[in-house]
Enzyme design. Sequence first.
Site, PDB file in Angstrom:
ATOM      1  N   GLU A  70      -3.024  -0.201  -9.144  1.00 29.90           N
ATOM      2  CA  GLU A  70      -2.502   1.141  -9.394  1.00 29.90           C
ATOM      3  C   GLU A  70      -3.668   2.042  -9.761  1.00 29.90           C
ATOM      4  OE1 GLU A  70      -0.493   3.501  -8.458  1.00 29.90           O
ATOM      5  OE2 GLU A  70       1.127   2.092  -8.903  1.00 29.90           O
ATOM      6  N   CYS A 126       4.696   0.420  -6.142  1.00 29.09           N
ATOM      7  CA  CYS A 126       3.803  -0.657  -5.726  1.00 29.09           C
ATOM      8  C   CYS A 126       3.414  -0.371  -4.281  1.00 29.09           C
ATOM      9  CB  CYS A 126       4.492  -2.015  -5.833  1.00 29.09           C
ATOM     10  SG  CYS A 126       3.477  -3.382  -5.220  1.00 29.09           S
TER      11      CYS A 126
END
Length: 284
Positions: free
Chosen positions: A127, A2
């Site tokens: 992402e 992350c």
Amino acid sequence: MCGRYAASRSPEDLAGVFGIEVGVPRAPAEAGARAPEPEETLAPDYNVAPTKEVYVVLDRPLKDAADPRPVRQLRRLRWGLVPSWAKTPEGAARMINARAETVHEKPAYRRAFAARRCILPADGYYEWVTGEQERDLEVEGRKKRARKQPYFVLPADGSVFAMAGLYEFWRDPTLPVDHPGAWWATCSVITTEAEQSPLAVAPAEGPGSLAEIHPRMPLMLTPDRWDAWLDPASTDPGELLELLAPPPEGLMRAYPVPTAVSNVRNNGPELLKELEGPEEGTLF
């Protein structure tokens, strides 16, 4: 991993979701209300990056309070954990994530894992989809080529994305103890293996699972685990690791978003715009 996420909910909204008692301004006329906190409210952030200040939810006794019970608080911490024993804070930007599989034994995280756990509330995280060979190189810890198409990942029902996290305090030895900058409060997001099961809502064109986007993902805590995770009295490593089991399958959705999010200087709700298809070509 992350490395970027969005967080636009107000402190008042988060107070209602998490049952927060301290850290949210309240009207003085409200019966039994605490005084508003002196900290300024963080603005909605659609491109949260390492070293930024972020909201975290934690349970901790109030300083100098007669009642020693832990209190549910909303606090502003810097994203990028600095261990209490670090000589300098220079490595914080590299410690934004802690792996669920080893968080209980790594020197940088194990003390916080035992006593200082938190939740980082988010709308969802970003992402970037890359080719299969690039993903293999990243898993091996080797340098990969430039990122490609960004995707936004979020709960399919629109609820808060509650990321499991840790927090820590670091004392700057170069400053007097009463200096406002003498203490750093920092945090890290815990990650786990990405789900291989089908997304609850998949894009018309692109990945069908989180694992096809990236091999890692932030560990989302479902509401039934919040209290146990935040409880500072819980210190048994085995019981805590059980809380880091992956959430039930089929809770997430993902969709392509503008490549503008790849530049951390860009920030606004337009970064969450759902595209009909990828802007950048990928293996899909």
